[in-house]
Design a protein around this motif. Structure first.
Motif, short mmCIF file in Angstrom:
data_model
loop_
_atom_site.label_atom_id
_atom_site.label_comp_id
_atom_site.label_asym_id
_atom_site.label_seq_id
_atom_site.Cartn_x
_atom_site.Cartn_y
_atom_site.Cartn_z
N GLY A 175 -0.94 4.60 7.32
CA GLY A 175 -2.02 3.99 6.96
C GLY A 175 -3.16 3.68 7.93
N SER B 184 3.97 8.69 5.97
CA SER B 184 2.83 8.23 5.59
C SER B 184 2.28 7.37 6.43
CB SER B 184 3.08 7.61 4.28
OG SER B 184 3.73 6.66 4.14
N GLU C 214 0.89 12.00 5.87
CA GLU C 214 -0.08 11.62 5.05
C GLU C 214 -0.92 10.42 5.52
OE1 GLU C 214 -0.80 10.43 0.20
OE2 GLU C 214 1.32 10.64 1.14
N VAL D 286 2.76 2.61 2.46
CA VAL D 286 2.76 3.25 3.55
C VAL D 286 4.19 2.83 4.53
CG1 VAL D 286 0.33 3.87 3.53
CG2 VAL D 286 1.20 1.78 4.63
N ASN E 104 0.77 -1.23 -0.02
CA ASN E 104 -0.06 0.06 -0.09
C ASN E 104 0.72 1.22 0.13
OD1 ASN E 104 -3.17 -0.47 0.44
ND2 ASN E 104 -1.92 -2.32 1.42
N ILE F 294 -3.34 7.24 4.67
CA ILE F 294 -3.72 6.44 3.51
C ILE F 294 -4.52 5.35 3.78
CG2 ILE F 294 -2.63 5.08 1.61
CD1 ILE F 294 -0.36 6.87 1.74
#
Length: 358
Positions: free
Chosen positions: A95, A93, A117, A16, A14, A119
């Motif tokens: 998740g 990032s 971020e 991340v 993914n 996600i």
């Protein structure tokens, strides 16, 4: 593949650098520690479990806690604690479980984890392959379920109600070592058998009626799910339901024979559905053939018309065809299986044949 490897693969797939796991089910799967509330942060460098005062002492003393590098007690701003780890490890990032997270939590995190971020990551298939410890817990849950069914056969008689049977089942599970029921017991007698998820009522079970009993329990966090349809007293030899039972039995046998690595779940459902239709009951098999089970009573993989999972060793799932005739009654037979290298092994025990209570 270890649970650590499964999660690290999920991160890579993914794109991340870390994931925040908040669902009770996924936290338990990874840590083997049950808690109704908690936050599990997994980065490429470690795993960090945050718990409140109800659970922190139990976790520190736990003999089963696994895959956790550090335990933290909620204090002050919980999300500031989590963010500090992310900042220290230069995580850009993060998740989150898209299949579990509610929107309000997501909005909170966008504020708390600013400059990181967020996600969405779908986690609904990370628990499909069970390890040996998980399979043993499932076997024990199924074993307890069989013991309870034997007790039910000795208890049920004409004149008692569906609700009385459901109460007996609940007590019997606890008496036989279950942690708790895995779902509300279904007891459907006579014409109520035409409703796949009938709720136990004060209806009296009459002599000559079929009774469908769908029940299960949890043992060490893992669930069983078994359905048996049995006959109380004598039944007319020309009854439609006797024919229905035979068709459902054959349909389940067909479904069981198709359980093996490399087979698409949806194809198994379609084959069984076609067989039932060929016997004159098209349209009366109204649900999926089966579902995965483990920490949840219903989880991936699903054997239904659109089931897109290819079976692999270690997957655990049910096979539960049924035929339901409105105004008449119905039959369902359900058992639990684990996929092996060669085919499948039953977790639930026998007595698939029609049991008759005199």
């Amino acid at each position: 593949m270890s649970k650590q490897a499964i999660i690290q693969n999920l991160l890579t797939t993914n794109g991340v650098e870390a994931i925040l796991i908040t669902s009770e089910q996924n936290r338990f799967w990874y840590t083997a520690f049950p808690s109704s509330l908690g936050y599990l942060l997994i980065t490429k460098k470690g795993s960090y479990l945050f718990l409140d005062g109800r659970y922190i002492t139990a976790a520190r003393e736990s003999k089963t806690l696994q895959n956790v590098n550090e335990l933290f007690l909620f204090k002050g701003d919980l999300f500031a604690q989590i963010k500090q780890i992310l900042v220290d490890q230069k995580v850009k990032s993060l998740g989150f479980e898209s299949d579990w997270t509610i929107y309000q939590d997501y909005l909170t995190w966008t504020t708390k984890f600013n400059q990181i971020e967020l996600i969405p990551v779908n986690t609904n298939r990370i628990r499909m392959i069970k390890d040996e410890k998980e399979i043993q817990a499932l076997k024990k849950a199924a074993e307890i379920t069989h013991k309870v069914f034997l007790e039910v056969l000795g208890y049920v008689r004409p004149g008692i109600t569906e609700r009385m049977v459901a109460t007996f089942v609940s007590d019997a599970f606890l008496r036989n070592g279950a942690d708790k029921l895995s779902f509300d017991t279904i007891v459907a007698s006579g014409v109520n058998g035409s409703k796949p998820h009938a709720v136990p009522s004060d209806k009296v079970i009459e002599a000559g009626e079929f009774v469908t009993l769908d029940m299960g329990c949890y043992f060490q966090g893992y669930a069983s799910d078994q359905t048996r349809t049995f006959l109380v007293g004598e039944h007319p030899s020309n009854s439609e339901l006797l024919k229905v039972y035979d068709v459902v039995y054959q349909a389940q046998s067909l479904g069981i024979s198709l359980l093996k690595p490399g087979v698409l779940c949806g194809d198994i459902h379609q084959e069984v559905d076609k067989f039932i239709a060929s016997q004159g009951y098209q349209g009366y098999f109204t649900h999926g053939l089966g579902h995965g089970l483990g920490i949840e009573i219903h989880e991936e993989p699903y054997e239904n018309p659109v089931g897109d999972v290819v079976l692999a060793p270690g997957m655990t799932l049910t096979v539960e065809p049924g035929i339901y005739l409105p105004g008449v009654g119905g039959v369902r037979i359900e058992d639990d299986f684990v996929i092996t290298a060669q085919g499948a092994e039953a977790l639930t025990t026998p007595l698939r044949e029609l049991q008759k209570i005199k």
